[in-house]
Design an enzyme around this catalytic site. Structure first.
Site, PDB file in Angstrom:
ATOM      1  N   GLU A  32       0.880  -1.170   0.000  1.00  0.00           N
ATOM      2  CA  GLU A  32       0.000   0.000   0.000  1.00  0.00           C
ATOM      3  C   GLU A  32       0.913   1.213   0.000  1.00  0.00           C
ATOM      4  O   GLU A  32       1.450   1.610   1.026  1.00  0.00           O
ATOM      5  CB  GLU A  32      -0.885  -0.002   1.254  1.00  0.00           C
ATOM      6  CG  GLU A  32      -1.723   1.237   1.416  1.00  0.00           C
ATOM      7  CD  GLU A  32      -2.359   1.344   2.803  1.00  0.00           C
ATOM      8  OE1 GLU A  32      -2.441   2.489   3.313  1.00  0.00           O
ATOM      9  OE2 GLU A  32      -2.764   0.310   3.377  1.00  0.00           O
ATOM     10  N   ARG A  36       1.601  10.154   0.760  1.00  0.00           N
ATOM     11  CA  ARG A  36       2.175  11.122   1.705  1.00  0.00           C
ATOM     12  C   ARG A  36       3.385  11.831   1.114  1.00  0.00           C
ATOM     13  O   ARG A  36       3.962  12.711   1.746  1.00  0.00           O
ATOM     14  CB  ARG A  36       2.627  10.411   2.988  1.00  0.00           C
ATOM     15  CG  ARG A  36       1.528   9.744   3.753  1.00  0.00           C
ATOM     16  CD  ARG A  36       2.076   9.083   4.998  1.00  0.00           C
ATOM     17  NE  ARG A  36       1.156   8.088   5.516  1.00  0.00           N
ATOM     18  CZ  ARG A  36       1.444   7.234   6.469  1.00  0.00           C
ATOM     19  NH1 ARG A  36       2.624   7.241   7.037  1.00  0.00           N
ATOM     20  NH2 ARG A  36       0.551   6.360   6.877  1.00  0.00           N
ATOM     21  N   THR A  60      -3.467   6.339   2.076  1.00  0.00           N
ATOM     22  CA  THR A  60      -3.586   7.729   2.510  1.00  0.00           C
ATOM     23  C   THR A  60      -4.217   8.586   1.404  1.00  0.00           C
ATOM     24  O   THR A  60      -3.835   9.725   1.180  1.00  0.00           O
ATOM     25  CB  THR A  60      -2.226   8.309   2.972  1.00  0.00           C
ATOM     26  OG1 THR A  60      -1.487   7.323   3.680  1.00  0.00           O
ATOM     27  CG2 THR A  60      -2.424   9.503   3.899  1.00  0.00           C
ATOM     28  N   LYS A 120     -10.980  -0.181   6.815  1.00  0.00           N
ATOM     29  CA  LYS A 120      -9.750  -0.012   7.592  1.00  0.00           C
ATOM     30  C   LYS A 120     -10.163   0.470   8.985  1.00  0.00           C
ATOM     31  O   LYS A 120     -11.046   1.330   9.106  1.00  0.00           O
ATOM     32  CB  LYS A 120      -8.872   1.032   6.894  1.00  0.00           C
ATOM     33  CG  LYS A 120      -7.608   1.398   7.633  1.00  0.00           C
ATOM     34  CD  LYS A 120      -6.795   2.380   6.799  1.00  0.00           C
ATOM     35  CE  LYS A 120      -5.570   2.840   7.532  1.00  0.00           C
ATOM     36  NZ  LYS A 120      -4.638   3.550   6.672  1.00  0.00           N
TER      37      LYS A 120
END
Length: 184
Positions: A32, A36, A60, A120
């Site tokens: 994953e 960021r 993210t 999640k």
């Protein structure tokens, strides 16, 4: 779905090979890659091209623009720290799995309304860990969770033993894999 989902932060594109090779050598065929950093899209595209045997997704992802960039790069799944209806709609339209962060009954109900049954659970340690997952599973038996944040070697087996845990997410998989590679 893989049972282990490493959260991968790639600061420079040149790190991609080292990190993905270390994960593969450690028996992990998933990554994953988080949005960021400035090179996230390029890292996902590179990973998809050079590691076709791996399941490569984007993490993210907090808005439509990032989601579209990740999908253009070839991401096979999308993960968010929270739930975005707009991102969910794009993923549904493109038939791409979307794992939004959901920690409250209201968020889980919203995910279910969008057709999402795997979420999640982040940050797992802050929101009650395994005890919270077990409590949330009672009213939501159809939901599977991917706990991330505060899951590590000390408690991973406990989480994986719970049948409502679809997978475990964490950056510690990357650290462990790189450490093992350097030992050799």
């Amino acid at each position: 779905m893989e049972k282990l989902i490493p959260v991968v932060v790639i600061k420079e594109l040149s790190e991609t090979d080292k990190i993905l090779t270390a994960l593969k050598n450690n028996g992990i065929n998933c990554a994953e890659i988080t949005f960021r950093t400035a090179c996230a899209k390029e890292a996902i595209a590179y990973a998809c091209k050079h590691y076709p045997e791996m399941s490569v997704g984007a993490g993210t992802v907090i808005n439509v623009e990032q989601c579209q960039a990740a999908l253009e790069a070839g991401a096979q799944f999308i993960v968010s720290p929270g739930l975005s209806v707009a991102v969910a709609e794009i993923c549904k339209e493109k038939n791409i799995p979307y794992y939004p962060g959901c920690v409250t009954p209201t968020e889980i109900m919203q995910a279910l309304e969008l057709g999402i049954t795997t979420v999640k659970f982040f940050p797992a340690n802050v929101y009650g860990g395994l005890q919270a997952l077990k409590a949330l599973s009672a009213p939501f038996p159809q939901v599977k969770f991917i706990p991330t944040g505060g899951v590590d070697r000390s408690n991973i087996d406990e989480f994986l033993a719970f049948d409502k845990v679809a997978a475990i997410g964490g950056s510690f998989f990357v650290k462990e894999s790189l450490a093992k590679m350097e030992e050799k």
